[in-house]
Design a protein around this motif. Structure first.
Motif, PDB file in Angstrom:
ATOM      1  N   SER A 135     -15.686  -3.464   1.322  1.00  0.00           N
ATOM      2  CA  SER A 135     -16.173  -3.532  -0.052  1.00  0.00           C
ATOM      3  C   SER A 135     -15.087  -4.130  -0.944  1.00  0.00           C
ATOM      4  CB  SER A 135     -16.546  -2.119  -0.543  1.00  0.00           C
ATOM      5  OG  SER A 135     -16.923  -2.150  -1.897  1.00  0.00           O
ATOM      6  N   PHE A 136     -15.394  -5.269  -1.575  1.00  0.00           N
ATOM      7  CA  PHE A 136     -14.425  -5.919  -2.450  1.00  0.00           C
ATOM      8  C   PHE A 136     -15.145  -6.927  -3.320  1.00  0.00           C
ATOM      9  CE2 PHE A 136     -14.388  -7.740   1.786  1.00  0.00           C
ATOM     10  CZ  PHE A 136     -14.781  -9.047   1.556  1.00  0.00           C
ATOM     11  N   ALA A 137     -14.540  -7.239  -4.444  1.00  0.00           N
ATOM     12  CA  ALA A 137     -15.133  -8.214  -5.361  1.00  0.00           C
ATOM     13  C   ALA A 137     -14.673  -9.627  -5.035  1.00  0.00           C
ATOM     14  CB  ALA A 137     -14.764  -7.866  -6.810  1.00  0.00           C
ATOM     15  N   ARG A 138     -13.434  -9.767  -4.536  1.00  0.00           N
ATOM     16  CA  ARG A 138     -12.888 -11.074  -4.167  1.00  0.00           C
ATOM     17  C   ARG A 138     -12.304 -10.970  -2.771  1.00  0.00           C
ATOM     18  NH1 ARG A 138     -10.262 -11.308  -9.811  1.00  0.00           N
ATOM     19  NH2 ARG A 138      -8.698 -10.086  -8.731  1.00  0.00           N
ATOM     20  N   VAL A 139     -12.317 -12.083  -2.060  1.00  0.00           N
ATOM     21  CA  VAL A 139     -11.834 -12.081  -0.689  1.00  0.00           C
ATOM     22  C   VAL A 139     -10.345 -11.749  -0.628  1.00  0.00           C
ATOM     23  CG1 VAL A 139     -11.313 -14.549  -0.692  1.00  0.00           C
ATOM     24  CG2 VAL A 139     -11.836 -13.381   1.463  1.00  0.00           C
ATOM     25  N   THR A 140      -9.615 -12.067  -1.687  1.00  0.00           N
ATOM     26  CA  THR A 140      -8.182 -11.762  -1.698  1.00  0.00           C
ATOM     27  C   THR A 140      -7.914 -10.258  -1.741  1.00  0.00           C
ATOM     28  OG1 THR A 140      -8.221 -12.030  -4.108  1.00  0.00           O
ATOM     29  CG2 THR A 140      -7.530 -13.938  -2.794  1.00  0.00           C
ATOM     30  N   ALA A 141      -8.880  -9.473  -2.245  1.00  0.00           N
ATOM     31  CA  ALA A 141      -8.679  -8.027  -2.344  1.00  0.00           C
ATOM     32  C   ALA A 141      -8.575  -7.395  -0.968  1.00  0.00           C
ATOM     33  CB  ALA A 141      -9.813  -7.387  -3.142  1.00  0.00           C
ATOM     34  N   ALA A 142      -9.470  -7.790  -0.057  1.00  0.00           N
ATOM     35  CA  ALA A 142      -9.443  -7.228   1.293  1.00  0.00           C
ATOM     36  C   ALA A 142      -8.158  -7.619   2.015  1.00  0.00           C
ATOM     37  CB  ALA A 142     -10.664  -7.695   2.078  1.00  0.00           C
ATOM     38  N   ALA A 143      -7.752  -8.865   1.873  1.00  0.00           N
ATOM     39  CA  ALA A 143      -6.516  -9.310   2.519  1.00  0.00           C
ATOM     40  C   ALA A 143      -5.311  -8.581   1.948  1.00  0.00           C
ATOM     41  CB  ALA A 143      -6.362 -10.821   2.349  1.00  0.00           C
ATOM     42  N   GLY A 144      -5.320  -8.360   0.642  1.00  0.00           N
ATOM     43  CA  GLY A 144      -4.203  -7.668   0.013  1.00  0.00           C
ATOM     44  C   GLY A 144      -4.071  -6.235   0.485  1.00  0.00           C
ATOM     45  N   ARG A 145      -5.185  -5.565   0.779  1.00  0.00           N
ATOM     46  CA  ARG A 145      -5.117  -4.177   1.228  1.00  0.00           C
ATOM     47  C   ARG A 145      -4.384  -4.051   2.559  1.00  0.00           C
ATOM     48  NH1 ARG A 145     -11.428  -2.529  -0.070  1.00  0.00           N
ATOM     49  NH2 ARG A 145     -11.370  -3.194  -2.260  1.00  0.00           N
ATOM     50  N   ILE A 146      -4.553  -5.046   3.405  1.00  0.00           N
ATOM     51  CA  ILE A 146      -3.839  -5.019   4.682  1.00  0.00           C
ATOM     52  C   ILE A 146      -2.402  -5.480   4.505  1.00  0.00           C
ATOM     53  CG2 ILE A 146      -3.810  -5.884   7.042  1.00  0.00           C
ATOM     54  CD1 ILE A 146      -6.795  -6.280   6.871  1.00  0.00           C
ATOM     55  N   ALA A 147      -2.207  -6.553   3.765  1.00  0.00           N
ATOM     56  CA  ALA A 147      -0.861  -7.100   3.588  1.00  0.00           C
ATOM     57  C   ALA A 147       0.057  -6.115   2.890  1.00  0.00           C
ATOM     58  CB  ALA A 147      -0.925  -8.412   2.798  1.00  0.00           C
ATOM     59  N   ASN A 148      -0.484  -5.294   2.007  1.00  0.00           N
ATOM     60  CA  ASN A 148       0.348  -4.337   1.288  1.00  0.00           C
ATOM     61  C   ASN A 148       0.918  -3.260   2.190  1.00  0.00           C
ATOM     62  OD1 ASN A 148       0.058  -5.591  -1.173  1.00  0.00           O
ATOM     63  ND2 ASN A 148      -1.684  -4.346  -1.810  1.00  0.00           N
TER      64      ASN A 148
ATOM     65  N   PHE B  41       7.229 -13.434   5.051  1.00  0.00           N
ATOM     66  CA  PHE B  41       6.312 -13.043   6.126  1.00  0.00           C
ATOM     67  C   PHE B  41       5.095 -12.322   5.565  1.00  0.00           C
ATOM     68  CE2 PHE B  41      10.291 -13.303   8.667  1.00  0.00           C
ATOM     69  CZ  PHE B  41       9.852 -14.242   9.601  1.00  0.00           C
ATOM     70  N   LYS B  42       5.313 -11.485   4.560  1.00  0.00           N
ATOM     71  CA  LYS B  42       4.200 -10.747   3.954  1.00  0.00           C
ATOM     72  C   LYS B  42       3.228 -11.701   3.266  1.00  0.00           C
ATOM     73  CE  LYS B  42       3.331  -6.870   0.803  1.00  0.00           C
ATOM     74  NZ  LYS B  42       3.972  -5.810  -0.027  1.00  0.00           N
ATOM     75  N   ASP B  43       3.756 -12.683   2.529  1.00  0.00           N
ATOM     76  CA  ASP B  43       2.893 -13.648   1.843  1.00  0.00           C
ATOM     77  C   ASP B  43       2.135 -14.516   2.842  1.00  0.00           C
ATOM     78  OD1 ASP B  43       3.772 -12.657  -0.552  1.00  0.00           O
ATOM     79  OD2 ASP B  43       5.284 -14.219  -0.873  1.00  0.00           O
ATOM     80  N   PHE B  44       2.801 -14.898   3.923  1.00  0.00           N
ATOM     81  CA  PHE B  44       2.143 -15.732   4.917  1.00  0.00           C
ATOM     82  C   PHE B  44       1.023 -14.950   5.603  1.00  0.00           C
ATOM     83  CE2 PHE B  44       1.518 -17.975   8.897  1.00  0.00           C
ATOM     84  CZ  PHE B  44       1.581 -19.300   8.503  1.00  0.00           C
TER      85      PHE B  44
END
Length: 728
Positions: free
Chosen positions: A290-303, A315-318
């Motif tokens: 569940s997310f409004a933008r595709v970047t939100a889901a990716a950010g949850r894992i990258a964080n 490495f985190k940004d990549f």
């Protein structure tokens, strides 16, 4: 310095006995000898009434001082049935206590003085009874192990021990309080609460005050969980919103308390249990669905990845960019991202590139099949000798890639050159990665793959990366939309002691998902998409986060400072402030988190820095003491005598004059409570500073449920399996 201030003076000898005895003797003498001296009956009655009034006043004072002095050293256990908690629809019950003011600070200051401690210390009889109990325990052990018969004296000691251990003595068939009961095993300094024990009453806080969030600080085993249980019982019983518990260590007692209250309030159908250590009875939850933008889901894992500064951020940004591409491709093809397919396609990015390319070409290129057949058909060319040899497709930048990938690159490149308006950004970005060295991309995603492996290994894969196409799996699915609409109750046990990384990553998914939901609620309310839904439709979300720092990620800060208007009220529990700082890696970030808590409940802690977090918020006061002074002077006093000629003659006469007076003076100016008071709090007691205004000293009850006792772990899991089978 003298002042008109009056001190309590409760730590002193009990002089009231004298007045009581004198008045009693006066009444006896008044009625025995009044006839002899001719006092009328009316005057006898009047004198008797006056004496009784004086005795009554003195006795009340004596009783109060006795209770006060006893309260400084003894305290009864505070036990309560969950059904007896006096909650209501507008206020939350905190416990039994009193508002802590400068009067109580003064009393504690006096009680710590060495010359006043004898007035409230435990009596020799109390210590005698405790020694008898200890002796009886040793004799009992000797009797059990050595089979030695007890003597009459030893039997008497054991009998006395049984009596003195009881809180109630039976004397002449009447129940009388035991005046020398054993102290409850609470530890700490009983004086801290004893200075206001006689003013103790039920304390409440308005539910509106909880919007500012509450932090509860206390070291292990001092009653944080018991306090949490008291609050959870009320939140569930009110039925005014969602009640959620985040428990990193999966405390079976806490889980049992939540389940017991769910059964008591008939909410089994609306109960959601998420357990990483028992996935077979857990609900399913996809934190990146569940997310409004595709970047939100990716950010949850990258964080979840540690940046560590420097190359760590690179490495985190990549990894973030990689997941944006993967999730964007999956969404384009109609797939729902989860941890499993994210991991698969990051490890097999070439497969995703080919799959997305085929999907786009079938959708946008009407000549795809023909062009693909032409490119795939073997081609030949004539070499210098005139022989026909295979004409291989030019690889270009696709060195190291499969023939299928090279063909897809050629086909899509030609198509997008002819139709630049149809160019797909995600596919183009994937093509750029395909042209890079495969070993280079593997190194950059090396930190991401282990995290995703942990999240997709074993049985936990089925609950945190569920397959929605598996029709045989009938376990309930947790979503914030569903539980908010149903005003349900959920318990999340993450078993951090078994795998802290998975626990933290999963817990942070819940928080990140809730932040996105809170943003939606702020704009549309909880009834978005429902007929007659309004943006003002808000449902209370009561969250209790035990050891919250272990689950805290970058999403937790916006959850604190932006979610109040969405109905989210957080009770965050932790042991020390250093835990928060260590987790965030910065004292400045820790202050940002702590700055979002308007209410502070502090139990016994282990260090002064944590105690000072509360102390710096409260006011200071003057602490007074008695300043006695004595002066002695000698001088010449004239004495008159008559001389022989009749004239008055003054002769000197020596004498000493002594004068004693007492005044009060300021001995110290300090905060209402000091660090030693917090460091020595008994178990189950805490200071509550609410909304930056009022300081309370409170005892929280130990909940004892006789009608619905907390089930064992085996019984608890058995009931969850039964509930799961019934829901199917």
């Amino acid at each position: 310095m003298s002042t008109l201030r009056e001190l309590d003076g409760y730590l002193r000898p009990k002089y009231e006995w004298r007045s009581i005895i004198y008045c009693s003797l006066f009444i006896v003498i008044n009625w025995m000898y009044s006839d002899w001296i001719g006092i009328p009956v009316m005057w006898r009655c009047a004198c008797t009434v006056i004496a009784i009034i004086i005795m009554h006043h003195r006795f009340k004072t004596l009783l109060f001082i006795t209770k006060y002095q006893r309260a400084l050293t003894s305290m009864k256990p505070f036990v309560m049935e969950p059904t007896d908690i006096p909650w209501d629809e507008k206020e939350q019950y905190l416990g039994e206590g009193f508002e802590y003011t400068d009067i109580h600070a003064q009393r504690k200051w006096d009680a710590e003085k060495k010359n006043l401690k004898p007035f409230y210390k435990l009596s020799p009889i109390f210590h005698l009874f405790r020694s008898i109990e200890e002796r009886a325990r040793l004799l009992s052990r000797k009797r059990n192990h050595d089979k030695i018969r007890l003597t009459i004296i030893q039997r008497f000691i054991c009998t006395v021990s049984l009596i003195t251990r009881k809180q109630i003595w039976v004397v002449l068939w009447l129940k009388v309080n035991n005046p020398f009961p054993p102290l409850p095993p609470l530890g700490g300094n009983t004086v801290i609460h004893g200075v206001g024990a006689l003013e103790e009453k039920s304390l409440f806080t308005s539910l509106d005050e909880r919007t500012g969030h509450t932090i509860i600080v206390g070291q292990s085993r001092v009653g944080k969980t018991r306090l949490m249980e008291t609050q959870i019982v009320q939140d569930i019983a009110r039925r005014d919103g969602v009640v959620g518990v985040f428990d990193p260590k999966t405390d079976i007692g806490l889980f049992g308390r939540v389940w017991t209250e769910v059964k008591r309030n008939n909410l089994e159908a609306d109960f959601y249990c998420f357990l990483l250590n028992a996935p077979e009875i857990s609900v399913k939850y996809n934190g990146i669905a569940s997310f409004a933008r595709v970047t939100a889901a990716a950010g949850r894992i990258a964080n979840q990845l540690s940046s560590g500064g420097g190359n760590g951020n690179v490495f985190k940004d990549f990894a973030f960019n990689f997941m944006v591409m993967v999730h964007g491709a999956l969404l384009e093809m109609g797939d729902r991202p989860n941890f499993e397919n994210t991991k698969f396609y990051i490890e097999h990015l070439e497969d995703l590139y080919n799959r997305l390319g085929e999907y786009l070409m079938r959708r946008d290129n009407p000549y795809y099949e023909k062009e693909l057949a032409d490119l795939s058909k073997p081609k030949f060319k004539t070499n210098a000798k005139g022989d026909k040899v295979p004409d291989k497709l030019k690889i270009g930048d696709m060195k190291g890639r499969s023939e299928k990938t090279v063909i897809m690159d050629k086909l899509t490149t030609d198509f997008y050159e002819r139709n630049p308006a149809l160019r797909h950004v995600t596919f183009t970005n994937l093509g750029t990665v395909m042209k890079q060295d495969n070993q280079f991309t593997s190194k950059l995603t090396a930190s991401l793959i282990p995290l995703l492996t942990k999240l997709t290994t074993g049985k936990i894969k089925d609950i945190i990366s569920p397959s929605y196409s598996n029709l045989t799996d009938n376990r309930k699915t947790f979503t914030w939309d569903k539980i908010i609409q149903r005003k349900g109750v959920f318990y999340c046990g993450f078993s951090a002691m078994q795998d802290e990384t998975v626990a933290q990553a999963t817990g942070n998914q819940f928080f990140a998902d809730l932040v996105a939901k809170a943003g939606e609620i702020n704009v549309h309310g909880v009834n978005k998409g429902i007929p007659d839904g309004k943006s003002s439709d808000i449902v209370n979300i009561w969250l209790h986060c035990d050891e919250f720092q272990s689950l805290m990620g970058e999403e937790f800060v916006p959850l604190l400072n932006r979610s109040g208007s969405a109905g989210i009220k957080i009770n965050a529990y932790t042991q020390t402030l250093s835990d928060i700082e260590d987790k965030l890696g910065s004292a400045a970030k820790a202050k940002v988190v702590l700055g979002n808590f308007n209410n502070v409940y502090m139990m016994r802690v282990v260090d002064e820095d944590t105690a000072n977090y509360l102390i710096q918020k409260i006011a200071s006061c003057d602490l007074w003491g008695i300043d006695p002074s004595t002066s002695t002077s000698d001088g010449l006093a004239p004495q008159s005598n008559l001389s022989g000629d009749g004239e008055e003659e003054k002769q000197p006469r020596g004498f000493y004059k002594t004068r004693t007076q007492a005044a009060v003076k300021v001995e110290k100016n300090e905060k209402l409570i000091t660090a030693d008071a917090i460091l020595n709090l008994p178990k189950g007691q805490y200071f509550a500073f609410i909304n930056g205004k009022t300081l309370y000293k409170i005892r929280t009850p130990m909940l004892v449920d006789k009608n619905m006792p907390i089930p064992s772990a085996e019984q608890l899991f058995k009931e969850q399996r039964i509930l799961l089978s019934q829901s199917n």
